[in-house]
Scaffold this active site. Sequence first.
Site, PDB file in Angstrom:
ATOM      1  N   SER A  71       0.825  -1.218   0.000  1.00 14.78           N
ATOM      2  CA  SER A  71       0.000   0.000   0.000  1.00 14.78           C
ATOM      3  C   SER A  71       0.859   1.267   0.000  1.00 14.78           C
ATOM      4  O   SER A  71       2.022   1.259   0.407  1.00 14.78           O
ATOM      5  CB  SER A  71      -0.909   0.011   1.225  1.00 14.78           C
ATOM      6  OG  SER A  71      -1.670  -1.180   1.286  1.00 14.78           O
TER       7      SER A  71
HETATM    8  N1  SAM Z   1      -0.426  -4.901   4.090  1.00 13.63           N
HETATM    9  C1  SAM Z   1       0.258  -5.258   2.866  1.00 13.63           C
HETATM   10  C2  SAM Z   1       1.636  -4.655   2.783  1.00 13.63           C
HETATM   11  O1  SAM Z   1       1.997  -3.884   3.670  1.00 13.63           O
HETATM   12  O2  SAM Z   1       2.345  -5.013   1.840  1.00 13.63           O
HETATM   13  C3  SAM Z   1      -0.526  -4.915   1.639  1.00 13.63           C
HETATM   14  C4  SAM Z   1      -1.646  -5.841   1.439  1.00 13.63           C
HETATM   15  S1  SAM Z   1      -2.291  -5.997  -0.179  1.00 13.63           S
HETATM   16  C5  SAM Z   1      -2.980  -4.416  -0.490  1.00 13.63           C
HETATM   17  C6  SAM Z   1      -3.684  -7.039   0.219  1.00 13.63           C
HETATM   18  C7  SAM Z   1      -3.312  -8.442   0.608  1.00 13.63           C
HETATM   19  O3  SAM Z   1      -4.467  -9.075   1.135  1.00 13.63           O
HETATM   20  C8  SAM Z   1      -2.855  -9.306  -0.560  1.00 13.63           C
HETATM   21  O4  SAM Z   1      -1.580  -9.811  -0.290  1.00 13.63           O
HETATM   22  C9  SAM Z   1      -3.903 -10.426  -0.627  1.00 13.63           C
HETATM   23  O5  SAM Z   1      -3.378 -11.679  -1.008  1.00 13.63           O
HETATM   24  C10 SAM Z   1      -4.404 -10.442   0.804  1.00 13.63           C
HETATM   25  N2  SAM Z   1      -5.730 -11.015   1.016  1.00 13.63           N
HETATM   26  C11 SAM Z   1      -6.861 -10.893   0.275  1.00 13.63           C
HETATM   27  N3  SAM Z   1      -7.877 -11.550   0.854  1.00 13.63           N
HETATM   28  C12 SAM Z   1      -7.394 -12.116   1.996  1.00 13.63           C
HETATM   29  C13 SAM Z   1      -7.965 -12.908   3.039  1.00 13.63           C
HETATM   30  N4  SAM Z   1      -9.240 -13.276   3.052  1.00 13.63           N
HETATM   31  N5  SAM Z   1      -7.155 -13.286   4.052  1.00 13.63           N
HETATM   32  C14 SAM Z   1      -5.851 -12.943   4.083  1.00 13.63           C
HETATM   33  N6  SAM Z   1      -5.259 -12.207   3.122  1.00 13.63           N
HETATM   34  C15 SAM Z   1      -6.021 -11.776   2.105  1.00 13.63           C
END
Ligand code: SAM
Length: 224
Positions: A71
């Site tokens: 993000s």
């Molecule tokens: N917080 C992260 C960082 O600092 O890099 C950015 C996260 S990215 C915007 C969103 C993440 O959420 C992705 O890696 C995706 O695989 C994960 N994701 C989506 N649905 C999910 C779920 N139900 N449980 C866990 N992770 C999930």
Amino acid sequence: MGNSHCDETISDRQAEREQMVREQIITRGINNSGVIKSMLEVPRHRFVAASHQSMAYMDGPLPIGEGQTISQPYIVALMAAVLEPQAADRFLEIGTGSGYAAAVLSRLVSVVYTIERCESLARQAQARFNEMKYDNIKVRIGDGSKGWPEEAPFDGILVSAGAPGIPDSLIKQLKPGGRMVIPAGPKSYQQLTLVKKDAAGEIHSESIGTVVFVPLIGKEGWSE
Ligand code: SAM
């Protein structure tokens, strides 16, 4: 032997981080001193591939593989600040991704539980935490839309992916007095929503802006 400026650029990028915090975080009104200190400390460039490290302190998200993103720094700082982190708090993050947001939170609270559904991203994030000795971060591979009931309740929950609504499981896993920040709404854009559970267990929520996150995919999120 390089000169000192090059050495700093290659090894640590502290000057870039200071500029990022000054121009992207403080000027936009974030004044939580702990959050500012953590954003100055955590080396964002070490959470992206070598080919993207020169862009790590720019004002936007970056790809991290698997169609996912790290993000925008300002959004990470904003989400951390509205959670009002306290040193003894136990936080949950959903969507570990690169591990960057969990790392920022880990400098502010006693322990961060973080869940990632994509195994390869979770493993890379865990390797980064080991390398940087961020040992108060616990990683789980799985569907974070259901939370982490065995470790609940949490003082703060940060959801790093866009949900259609606010998952009931996550509300249940908030302590009275707890805070949650979650992007909620359609897949194309979401309201960044701050949810507070008061001492009596009542829920209060407010929108703090419009954001665009990748979808939260899971039982209490979007279907694949
Ligand atoms: N917080 C992260 C960082 O600092 O890099 C950015 C996260 S990215 C915007 C969103 C993440 O959420 C992705 O890696 C995706 O695989 C994960 N994701 C989506 N649905 C999910 C779920 N139900 N449980 C866990 N992770 C999930």
